[in-house]
Every structure is written in structure tokens, then in C-alpha cells.
Motif scaffolding. Sequence first.
Motif, PDB file in Angstrom:
ATOM      1  N   ALA A   1       1.090  -5.799 -12.291  1.00 26.96           N
ATOM      2  CA  ALA A   1       0.730  -5.964 -11.054  1.00 26.96           C
ATOM      3  C   ALA A   1      -0.444  -4.258 -11.256  1.00 26.96           C
ATOM      4  CB  ALA A   1       1.756  -6.424 -10.142  1.00 26.96           C
ATOM      5  N   ALA A   2      -0.900  -5.201  -9.559  1.00 29.41           N
ATOM      6  CA  ALA A   2      -1.661  -3.831  -9.368  1.00 29.41           C
ATOM      7  C   ALA A   2      -1.079  -3.554  -8.270  1.00 29.41           C
ATOM      8  CB  ALA A   2      -3.459  -4.811  -8.740  1.00 29.41           C
ATOM      9  N   LEU A   3      -1.223  -1.395  -8.754  1.00 30.64           N
ATOM     10  CA  LEU A   3      -0.626  -1.119  -8.151  1.00 30.64           C
ATOM     11  C   LEU A   3      -1.484  -0.742  -6.093  1.00 30.64           C
ATOM     12  CD1 LEU A   3      -0.868   2.410  -9.657  1.00 30.64           C
ATOM     13  CD2 LEU A   3       1.309   0.782  -8.871  1.00 30.64           C
ATOM     14  N   GLY A   4      -0.180  -1.056  -5.558  1.00 32.07           N
ATOM     15  CA  GLY A   4      -0.739  -0.995  -4.020  1.00 32.07           C
ATOM     16  C   GLY A   4      -1.260  -2.289  -3.222  1.00 32.07           C
ATOM     17  N   GLU A   5      -1.695  -2.891  -4.258  1.00 33.18           N
ATOM     18  CA  GLU A   5      -1.483  -4.398  -3.677  1.00 33.18           C
ATOM     19  C   GLU A   5      -0.555  -5.385  -3.527  1.00 33.18           C
ATOM     20  OE1 GLU A   5      -4.126  -6.375  -6.003  1.00 33.18           O
ATOM     21  OE2 GLU A   5      -5.721  -4.959  -5.940  1.00 33.18           O
TER      22      GLU A   5
ATOM     23  N   SER B   1       0.732  -0.879   0.111  1.00 28.67           N
ATOM     24  CA  SER B   1      -0.231  -0.029   0.313  1.00 28.67           C
ATOM     25  C   SER B   1       0.505   1.615   0.083  1.00 28.67           C
ATOM     26  CB  SER B   1      -1.201   0.133   1.280  1.00 28.67           C
ATOM     27  OG  SER B   1      -0.257   0.353   2.636  1.00 28.67           O
ATOM     28  N   TRP B   2       0.270   2.457  -0.580  1.00 31.63           N
ATOM     29  CA  TRP B   2       1.286   3.391  -0.965  1.00 31.63           C
ATOM     30  C   TRP B   2       1.506   4.238   1.537  1.00 31.63           C
ATOM     31  CZ3 TRP B   2       3.944   6.784  -3.038  1.00 31.63           C
ATOM     32  CH2 TRP B   2       4.581   8.110  -2.639  1.00 31.63           C
ATOM     33  N   ALA B   3       0.451   3.631   1.600  1.00 31.05           N
ATOM     34  CA  ALA B   3       0.645   3.695   3.127  1.00 31.05           C
ATOM     35  C   ALA B   3       2.654   3.055   3.634  1.00 31.05           C
ATOM     36  CB  ALA B   3       0.057   4.150   4.088  1.00 31.05           C
TER      37      ALA B   3
ATOM     38  N   PRO C   1       9.317   4.332 -13.005  1.00 29.50           N
ATOM     39  CA  PRO C   1       8.708   3.483 -11.784  1.00 29.50           C
ATOM     40  C   PRO C   1       7.539   2.679 -12.158  1.00 29.50           C
ATOM     41  CG  PRO C   1       8.142   5.353 -10.450  1.00 29.50           C
ATOM     42  CD  PRO C   1       9.324   5.545 -12.433  1.00 29.50           C
ATOM     43  N   ASP C   2       7.202   1.493 -11.199  1.00 36.42           N
ATOM     44  CA  ASP C   2       6.982   0.807 -12.364  1.00 36.42           C
ATOM     45  C   ASP C   2       5.022   0.562 -11.088  1.00 36.42           C
ATOM     46  OD1 ASP C   2       8.092  -1.260 -10.396  1.00 36.42           O
ATOM     47  OD2 ASP C   2       9.156  -2.379 -12.341  1.00 36.42           O
ATOM     48  N   THR C   3       5.491   0.806  -9.935  1.00 34.92           N
ATOM     49  CA  THR C   3       4.934   0.534  -9.201  1.00 34.92           C
ATOM     50  C   THR C   3       5.180   1.843  -7.993  1.00 34.92           C
ATOM     51  OG1 THR C   3       6.755  -0.795  -8.406  1.00 34.92           O
ATOM     52  CG2 THR C   3       4.432  -1.675  -9.026  1.00 34.92           C
ATOM     53  N   TYR C   4       4.561   1.730  -7.042  1.00 33.66           N
ATOM     54  CA  TYR C   4       4.437   2.348  -5.285  1.00 33.66           C
ATOM     55  C   TYR C   4       6.154   2.042  -4.958  1.00 33.66           C
ATOM     56  CZ  TYR C   4      -0.054   3.900  -5.333  1.00 33.66           C
ATOM     57  OH  TYR C   4      -1.351   3.854  -5.997  1.00 33.66           O
ATOM     58  N   TYR C   5       6.469   1.090  -4.867  1.00 32.91           N
ATOM     59  CA  TYR C   5       7.486   0.352  -4.719  1.00 32.91           C
ATOM     60  C   TYR C   5       8.573   0.714  -5.249  1.00 32.91           C
ATOM     61  CZ  TYR C   5      11.838  -3.004  -4.197  1.00 32.91           C
ATOM     62  OH  TYR C   5      12.450  -3.337  -3.780  1.00 32.91           O
ATOM     63  N   GLY C   6       8.996   0.837  -6.607  1.00 28.30           N
ATOM     64  CA  GLY C   6       9.548   1.761  -7.930  1.00 28.30           C
ATOM     65  C   GLY C   6       9.432   3.150  -7.390  1.00 28.30           C
ATOM     66  N   VAL C   7       8.601   4.013  -6.970  1.00 23.54           N
ATOM     67  CA  VAL C   7       9.172   4.945  -6.689  1.00 23.54           C
ATOM     68  C   VAL C   7       9.335   5.194  -4.988  1.00 23.54           C
ATOM     69  CG1 VAL C   7       6.604   6.803  -5.739  1.00 23.54           C
ATOM     70  CG2 VAL C   7       6.290   5.739  -7.905  1.00 23.54           C
ATOM     71  N   SER C   8       9.640   4.078  -4.275  1.00 20.55           N
ATOM     72  CA  SER C   8       9.858   4.580  -3.208  1.00 20.55           C
ATOM     73  C   SER C   8      11.226   4.281  -3.544  1.00 20.55           C
ATOM     74  CB  SER C   8       9.434   3.576  -2.071  1.00 20.55           C
ATOM     75  OG  SER C   8       9.564   2.255  -2.024  1.00 20.55           O
TER      76      SER C   8
END
Length: 286
Positions: free
Chosen positions: A278-282, A91-93, A150-157
Motif C-alpha cells: 500500500a502507498a505510504l501515508g494514504e 498521513s504521517w501527521a 512495520p509495514d506502514t506509518y500505521y504499523g510504525v505507530s
Amino acid sequence: MVTQDEDVRSGMPQERILITGAAGIVGTMMRERLRRPGRLLRLLDVADPGDHGRPDEDVLTGSVNDAALMATACEGIDSVIHLGGISRENSWANILQVNIDGTHTVLDAARQAGVRRVILASSNHAVGFRRLSEAAEGPDGLPADSTARPDTYYGVSKAAMEALGSLYHSRFGMDVTVIRIGSCFPDPLPIGKRGLATWLSPDDAARLFESALATQEPDYRVVWGVSDNTRRVYSLAEARRLGYVSHDDAETYAGQLADAPDASGPAATYVGGGFCTAALGEFNQL
């Protein structure tokens, strides 16, 4: 906590390296491989890494988000290897709290403690939407300092981690090496055929970390963390300038992956593979 004065009296190691995320997959593999005479490893993780009592190790349990704990962890440290964080999409949080805020907490604790060197474990997913075809445009593959896609929130991080590392080098003169890891497991099999290009063997990972630990001039640099795989699409030119020499090649496992499915669609087009769909945030195990 063992102090530097106690080290002198007891004859314990004088080089001190803090490894965050020491109980994780990469941290566990590096714990054994980075042991050296004259070196103390300070190991930090939210999970207890176990095997307490070694004179060349110092174990702390807690979160990289705990500023007071990180201040203690960085006392007397020469270098930080920051592996701690969420290693998959989430999750983004959670990503914001652990991977982005946590990296800031680590870097600021290191700055306040006067730590001279930090190595940040980034990921190919910071550039996951770079096309694999771009690798053919460079003389040695996709450049390590390719700008973030980036490809995901993980990638953004991981892109944020890289930006924070750049800031702390430019503002405070800290030596910062960012390692964009492809996939680091005992073997490439969990990744499937994609792993034949992305794999960083545990032994090569230790070689790369040692190269980053040995740098003499403070700088900010981004390198790819991969072995010299036959199917490699990532440039190793930048890592080689650090002195890194890969001894391993994922191709030795190719026969075991002969029946694995070939990538298709976006997974065959982009650096991030399946993360690009992949679904974002999952939470996922891709």
C-alpha cells in the motif's frame, strides 16, 4: 462524572474499566461482551457511542489527545483498554498526532491517576514485514514478541505504542499487556482468505481481554490476538500463559471464501499482506 463515593452510596459497580475508542469496530463489540455484574465500563470516543443511561456505563465524548479529558477519564479507574486511534494507514501527521501522541497521553494520564493496568491494542502491522516463513521456525508459529518490522506509518505507530507500554511498565511498574491483533471483525470475510489465518473472533477477543484483566503480577507482555485458526501462523503460547483459551476457528468460513483470490507477491510473503504494498501515508481500507 460519577465519583467513587457516589458508587458506594448507590450500590453501583466497583470495578472500573476505561475503554478508549469505544465507538469503533472492536470497542463496540467489546462493550457488550465485557459487561459483568460488579463492573462499570467508562466509554470514551470522539464519536458518541450512544445508548446512554445504563447504570453500569459512563460515557465520555472526546479525543485521546485531550490531556484534561483523559485525566478525568482515568479518575478512579482500575484498568484501561486502549483501542482509540486511527485503525488504517493515514498521513504521517495524523498517525503521529492520534496514534503515537494519543497513546502517550493515555498512558501518562493513567500513570498520574494511579491506574494499575493498561491493555494496548497493537496490530500485526507492527511486524508486517516479517516473513510468513518465519512462522514455521517456531514451535507454535511466529512468536508474539518478534521485534518490530512495520509495514506502514500505521504499523510504525503500533511499534511505538508497544515501546511506550514497555517504558511505562519499566519506569512506573504499570502492568501492560500488548495485544497484536490480527483482524477482529464479526467474521473473517472482509479480509478474504488472509482472514482465515488472522481472524480474532469477537467472543475470543473478549476472552483474551478478560485474561489480560485478570493478571495478578505487574509485567510487560506481548501476545498475539488471534483465534486458534486452522491456518494460524501466529503463536498463541504467550496468550495461553495468560489463561486465554480460544473457542473459535476461522476455518468454518472457508467455504464462503473458496472463490476469493489467493494472495500473490509480497502479500503472500509477508505478515502484513496487502499493507506491504500500500502507498505510504494514504488512507486505505486494506
